[in-house]
Design an enzyme around this catalytic site. Sequence first.
Site, PDB file in Angstrom:
ATOM      1  N   ILE A  83      -4.071   0.815   4.055  1.00  0.00           N
ATOM      2  CA  ILE A  83      -3.485   1.933   3.776  1.00  0.00           C
ATOM      3  C   ILE A  83      -4.373   3.192   4.294  1.00  0.00           C
ATOM      4  O   ILE A  83      -4.823   3.162   5.745  1.00  0.00           O
ATOM      5  CB  ILE A  83      -3.106   2.795   2.888  1.00  0.00           C
ATOM      6  CG1 ILE A  83      -1.870   2.641   2.647  1.00  0.00           C
ATOM      7  CG2 ILE A  83      -3.689   4.498   3.086  1.00  0.00           C
ATOM      8  CD1 ILE A  83      -1.242   2.795   0.875  1.00  0.00           C
ATOM      9  N   VAL A  84      -5.645   2.946   3.312  1.00  0.00           N
ATOM     10  CA  VAL A  84      -7.377   3.254   3.566  1.00  0.00           C
ATOM     11  C   VAL A  84      -8.348   2.846   5.594  1.00  0.00           C
ATOM     12  O   VAL A  84      -8.700   3.486   5.758  1.00  0.00           O
ATOM     13  CB  VAL A  84      -8.146   3.536   2.540  1.00  0.00           C
ATOM     14  CG1 VAL A  84      -8.843   1.712   2.610  1.00  0.00           C
ATOM     15  CG2 VAL A  84      -9.659   4.424   2.475  1.00  0.00           C
ATOM     16  N   LYS A 105      22.344  -7.257  -6.296  1.00  0.00           N
ATOM     17  CA  LYS A 105      20.569  -7.915  -7.289  1.00  0.00           C
ATOM     18  C   LYS A 105      21.099  -9.539  -7.849  1.00  0.00           C
ATOM     19  O   LYS A 105      22.139 -10.071  -7.705  1.00  0.00           O
ATOM     20  CB  LYS A 105      20.769  -7.348  -8.904  1.00  0.00           C
ATOM     21  CG  LYS A 105      20.326  -7.596 -10.148  1.00  0.00           C
ATOM     22  CD  LYS A 105      21.084  -7.618 -11.596  1.00  0.00           C
ATOM     23  CE  LYS A 105      19.931  -7.975 -12.964  1.00  0.00           C
ATOM     24  NZ  LYS A 105      20.828  -7.739 -14.105  1.00  0.00           N
ATOM     25  N   ASN A 160       1.899  -3.380 -10.666  1.00  0.00           N
ATOM     26  CA  ASN A 160       0.450  -3.203 -10.781  1.00  0.00           C
ATOM     27  C   ASN A 160       0.318  -2.417 -12.205  1.00  0.00           C
ATOM     28  O   ASN A 160       1.221  -2.242 -12.731  1.00  0.00           O
ATOM     29  CB  ASN A 160      -0.744  -3.688 -10.453  1.00  0.00           C
ATOM     30  CG  ASN A 160      -0.736  -1.917  -9.736  1.00  0.00           C
ATOM     31  OD1 ASN A 160      -0.950  -1.541 -10.025  1.00  0.00           O
ATOM     32  ND2 ASN A 160      -0.145  -2.104  -8.038  1.00  0.00           N
ATOM     33  N   ASP A 187      -1.037  -6.174  -2.134  1.00  0.00           N
ATOM     34  CA  ASP A 187      -1.558  -6.106  -1.096  1.00  0.00           C
ATOM     35  C   ASP A 187      -0.357  -6.524  -0.184  1.00  0.00           C
ATOM     36  O   ASP A 187      -0.546  -7.108   1.103  1.00  0.00           O
ATOM     37  CB  ASP A 187      -2.841  -6.558  -0.783  1.00  0.00           C
ATOM     38  CG  ASP A 187      -3.549  -5.873  -1.437  1.00  0.00           C
ATOM     39  OD1 ASP A 187      -3.754  -5.187  -0.597  1.00  0.00           O
ATOM     40  OD2 ASP A 187      -4.585  -6.611  -2.820  1.00  0.00           O
ATOM     41  N   LYS A 210     -15.741  -4.226   1.295  1.00  0.00           N
ATOM     42  CA  LYS A 210     -14.295  -3.659   1.547  1.00  0.00           C
ATOM     43  C   LYS A 210     -14.738  -2.086   2.160  1.00  0.00           C
ATOM     44  O   LYS A 210     -14.592  -1.773   2.944  1.00  0.00           O
ATOM     45  CB  LYS A 210     -14.282  -3.495   0.069  1.00  0.00           C
ATOM     46  CG  LYS A 210     -13.125  -4.436  -0.560  1.00  0.00           C
ATOM     47  CD  LYS A 210     -12.389  -4.359  -1.395  1.00  0.00           C
ATOM     48  CE  LYS A 210     -11.544  -5.272  -1.992  1.00  0.00           C
ATOM     49  NZ  LYS A 210     -11.174  -5.036  -3.335  1.00  0.00           N
TER      50      LYS A 210
HETATM   51  O1  PMT Z   1      -4.770   4.141 -12.294  1.00  0.00           O
HETATM   52  P1  PMT Z   1      -5.306   3.490 -13.739  1.00  0.00           P
HETATM   53  O2  PMT Z   1      -4.304   2.934 -14.502  1.00  0.00           O
HETATM   54  O3  PMT Z   1      -6.178   4.717 -14.138  1.00  0.00           O
HETATM   55  O4  PMT Z   1      -6.198   2.638 -13.241  1.00  0.00           O
HETATM   56  C1  PMT Z   1      -7.174   2.770 -11.704  1.00  0.00           C
HETATM   57  C2  PMT Z   1      -7.769   2.120 -11.501  1.00  0.00           C
HETATM   58  C3  PMT Z   1      -7.868   0.481 -11.913  1.00  0.00           C
HETATM   59  C4  PMT Z   1      -6.195   1.781 -10.070  1.00  0.00           C
HETATM   60  C5  PMT Z   1      -8.575   2.391 -10.524  1.00  0.00           C
HETATM   61  O5  PMT Z   1      -9.518   3.513 -10.194  1.00  0.00           O
HETATM   62  C6  PMT Z   1      -8.831   1.380  -9.582  1.00  0.00           C
HETATM   63  O6  PMT Z   1      -9.676   1.063  -9.038  1.00  0.00           O
HETATM   64  N1  PMT Z   1      -8.141   1.671  -8.098  1.00  0.00           N
HETATM   65  C7  PMT Z   1      -7.745   1.149  -6.879  1.00  0.00           C
HETATM   66  C8  PMT Z   1      -7.427   0.088  -6.683  1.00  0.00           C
HETATM   67  C9  PMT Z   1      -7.542  -1.313  -5.241  1.00  0.00           C
HETATM   68  O7  PMT Z   1      -6.905  -1.857  -5.307  1.00  0.00           O
HETATM   69  O8  PMT Z   1      -8.919  -1.861  -5.253  1.00  0.00           O
HETATM   70  P2  PMT Z   1      -8.542  -2.967  -4.372  1.00  0.00           P
HETATM   71  O9  PMT Z   1      -9.373  -3.300  -4.580  1.00  0.00           O
HETATM   72  O10 PMT Z   1      -6.890  -3.777  -4.640  1.00  0.00           O
HETATM   73  O11 PMT Z   1      -8.297  -1.979  -2.989  1.00  0.00           O
HETATM   74  C10 PMT Z   1      -9.123  -1.447  -2.383  1.00  0.00           C
HETATM   75  C11 PMT Z   1      -9.352  -0.362  -1.525  1.00  0.00           C
HETATM   76  O12 PMT Z   1      -8.192  -0.437  -1.131  1.00  0.00           O
HETATM   77  C12 PMT Z   1      -8.785   0.901  -2.008  1.00  0.00           C
HETATM   78  O13 PMT Z   1      -9.231   2.526  -2.355  1.00  0.00           O
HETATM   79  C13 PMT Z   1      -7.153   0.855  -2.332  1.00  0.00           C
HETATM   80  O14 PMT Z   1      -6.046   2.231  -3.131  1.00  0.00           O
HETATM   81  C14 PMT Z   1      -7.172   0.536  -0.807  1.00  0.00           C
HETATM   82  N2  PMT Z   1      -6.052  -0.319  -0.519  1.00  0.00           N
HETATM   83  C15 PMT Z   1      -6.028  -1.585  -0.955  1.00  0.00           C
HETATM   84  C16 PMT Z   1      -4.688  -1.926  -0.084  1.00  0.00           C
HETATM   85  C17 PMT Z   1      -3.528  -1.457   0.784  1.00  0.00           C
HETATM   86  N3  PMT Z   1      -3.258  -2.842   1.246  1.00  0.00           N
HETATM   87  N4  PMT Z   1      -3.976  -0.187   0.995  1.00  0.00           N
HETATM   88  C18 PMT Z   1      -5.246   0.413   0.507  1.00  0.00           C
HETATM   89  O15 PMT Z   1      -5.220   1.398   1.028  1.00  0.00           O
END
Ligand code: PMT
Length: 397
Positions: A304-305, A286, A207, A276, A334
């Site tokens: 992860i979180v 390849k 991404n 995700d 979330k």
């Molecule tokens: O890196 P930059 O270019 O500076 O951009 C910043 C950013 C947009 C990446 C950052 O500000 C941001 O929003 N990060 C979270 C991106 C994200 O994956 O959001 P989400 O809504 O999909 O996930 C929600 C939360 O769960 C996040 O804290 C993510 O780290 C966590 N997560 C998500 C999926 C996963 N499989 N494991 C996770 O821990």
Amino acid sequence: MNKQVLLGVCGSIAAYKAADIARGLMREGLNVRVVMTTHAMQMIAPATFAALTGNPVLIDAFDEPVAGQIAHIQWAQEADLILIAPATAHTLAKLAHGLADDMLTTLALATTAPLYIAPAMNPAMWSHPATQHNVQILTERGAQFIPPAFGIMACGDEGWGKLAEVEAIVQHVAGAVLCPKDLQEVRVLITAGPTYEPIDPVRFVGNRSSGKMGYAIAQAARERGAEVTLISGPVSLPAPAGVEVIFTQTADQMLTAVQSHFEACDVFVAAAAVADYKPAQPLSSKRKRDSKLWALEMVPNPDIVATVAAHKGNRYIVGFAAETDKVVENALHKLKKKGLDLIAANDVSAPGRGFEVDTNQLTLFFANGIARELPLMSKRETAHALWDAILEGRHAK
Ligand code: PMT
């Protein structure tokens, strides 16, 4: 009284950039005193720094601009921070081994102020084991390195050795001097950047995350005195000074790294844009091009979180929500579902915020229902505002 930065300038071709560093630090409200090596005078005249800073410039260990004051002790004691930029391999070697044969190295021995070093030299000199060993010695002693960048040198060689960007050095140092030290003894774990999920040995699902937001959060925490571990996806950013960085590629690797450091943290900030989904069966060689349709089967990655938050104990857990629609609704969902204490809602569809850019705008939602909208500002300022909120949230918990 204004905070004092002692700027050490060595004999690198990048010495002329030290004039802009001095001006940048003064623009941030800092008083700058310059100390030069004799080799630096081959590159830029002391009069330039004297005129810019309004302070005398010291070179020899016996320079005494004020009668009755021992300058190397006075300046050493009055400095809030010493920045050596550019630092040459020779000066690094002297600092590492405690030599004091000029004013700069004498001051560095006589001070208890934090030492920040921005090296600049030929890539072969930078990567030489002797230099790297000296960097290691100084790092272990607490010096903060602002690592050199990759680029083409004055001699035509290409590699790591260019002085870091002037503005990055200024922001780093100004931030370190001016910010509150309210995260001392707090152990912080942060994820940043994207994950790359392999399709075959040359392709991946990823991404647009640059890592800038997560790295800014790590740097801000370090500036405020925290002990910081940063679990980073693949990005092309320099490691923030004083931060332990662990590089990972996939979500599975990031999870393993987070799990092995989670126990030892007080605050976990999940800023990474974790994929995700991942390809169900990555190919071992390849895939060749043909004219047929190619459907990729994807399976969910671990969250992860949410995984670590399920065993959070007293830890404070912060997540992000990168959204393009129903921002508040999705963020609140979330916050609850992942067991977070605070979530930063990030509308990534609006200009100047989210992925890749240097600015961001977050709305923070605490688990107790309180919300706080932050203005559009630099990621560095956003990071500090986030830490202000985390400290308040931890206090109230
Ligand atoms: O890196 P930059 O270019 O500076 O951009 C910043 C950013 C947009 C990446 C950052 O500000 C941001 O929003 N990060 C979270 C991106 C994200 O994956 O959001 P989400 O809504 O999909 O996930 C929600 C939360 O769960 C996040 O804290 C993510 O780290 C966590 N997560 C998500 C999926 C996963 N499989 N494991 C996770 O821990």
